[in-house]
Design a protein around this motif. Structure first.
Motif: not given
Length: 338
Positions: A201-202, A264-274, A294-296, A302-305
């Protein structure tokens, strides 16, 4: 006395050589606490890195920092250490090996570290002894910063200051907006995304942090990072979220911070990040432990998947081709004249 017309390729007068010295930040000799303490003492004593008067800084460094931080850092290094040593040393060595024959038999390619081994001064002297009368210093930092590019060059110039017969010197300029660099990054990121089992997503571009004060004093690093991210986003066809990692101490650092950005991304609803680190030419502690591990953890907590770290250019075909082109451009005239 020999004639001025003495054959230039006679054994007593071998053909002059050209040196290319790849320079990166540095690494401890091993992942144990003692080696890490020695490395940190050198790194954090550099006035280009910590711009605090020595009389104020050294008691702090030799006290609380070097009595507590080495153990924690050693644990981090142990998580990413390889059979070939630290990732940064292994990759930089591989980059030099891949470029060994790129510019002809008369061009010697070597590598060195600003802090730790192999030392810049030692490799410069070895190049001089090998007959290099012209040397290209190549700090492998795409974005210029006094705490990286300048201090690597400073160390080289300090070694040159001890030489009675100095070689001619050139330095590789920053290449943060070079089309070849942006293209190599874009191809690497595209290839990395294609291997994932999810569509992010981001995409976060994490650069090494620097104190805010460096920007205010005129260091172009922040601007270089922002331009790299903008150009890479344009090449990929989607914007990147820029963040800065590796904060240290109480001073205000460049923002936003990578860890808080991921949360903040995870808290705002972003679930998938690279996430990628386009300010690093080689994977190292800051990418493999701080981001990939640690980033993972921060993002998932924070809620990311879904989370993926995309590797640096390293010694990939795209990365080596890019370096070969940049270095060849800086060697123009020298190669023809040699």
């Amino acid at each position: 006395m020999l004639s001025p017309d003495y054959p230039p390729n006679h054994p007593l007068f071998p053909r002059p050589r050209i040196g290319v010295l790849l320079m990166n930040l540095g690494t401890p000799d091993s992942a144990d606490t003692r080696a890490v303490r020695r490395y940190l003492a050198e790194f954090l004593s550099d006035p280009r890195v910590v711009e605090i008067p020595k009389l104020l800084w050294q008691p702090i460094l030799r006290g609380a920092i070097l009595t507590t931080r080495p153990k924690k850092s050693a644990h981090a290094y142990q998580q990413v250490w390889t059979e070939a040593g630290s990732p940064l040393a292994a990759v930089t060595r591989a980059q030099a090996a891949a470029l060994k024959d790129a510019f002809g038999a008369d061009v010697l390619v070597d590598w060195a570290m600003r802090y730790g081994n192999p030392a810049i001064g030692d490799r410069l002297r070895a190049m001089k002894e090998a007959g290099c009368e012209r040397i290209l210093l190549a700090p492998l930092y795409p974005q210029y910063c006094a705490a990286t590019t300048a201090t690597a060059n400073d160390k080289a110039f300090g070694a040159l200051a001890t030489m009675r017969w100095q070689p001619a010197i050139r330095t590789l300029p920053p290449y943060y907006d070079d089309p070849a660099y942006i293209d190599a990054l874009a191809r690497s990121v595209t290839a990395g995304l294609a291997t994932l089992d999810f569509a992010p997503d981001a995409i976060v571009a994490s650069f090494h942090g620097m104190p805010q004060r460096t920007l205010e004093l005129g260091d172009p690093y922040h601007c270089h990072c922002r331009k790299t991210a903008r150009l890479l986003g344009e090449a990929l066809g989607r914007p990147l979220t820029v963040a800065f990692q590796s904060r240290f101490g109480r001073a205000k650092w460049l923002e936003p911070a990578t860890d808080t950005t991921l949360e903040a991304l995870a808290a705002a609803g972003t679930r998938k990040v690279a996430i990628l680190a386009p300010g690093f030419s080689a994977d190292c502690l800051e990418t493999l432990e701080e981001l990939a591990i640690r980033g993972r953890e921060s993002f998932i907590a924070a809620g990311g998947t879904h989370f993926a770290y995309l590797p640096c250019l390293n010694d990939s075909d795209a990365g080596i081709a890019m370096l070969r082109g940049l270095l060849a451009r800086e060697l123009e005239g020298w190669i023809r004249a040699a």
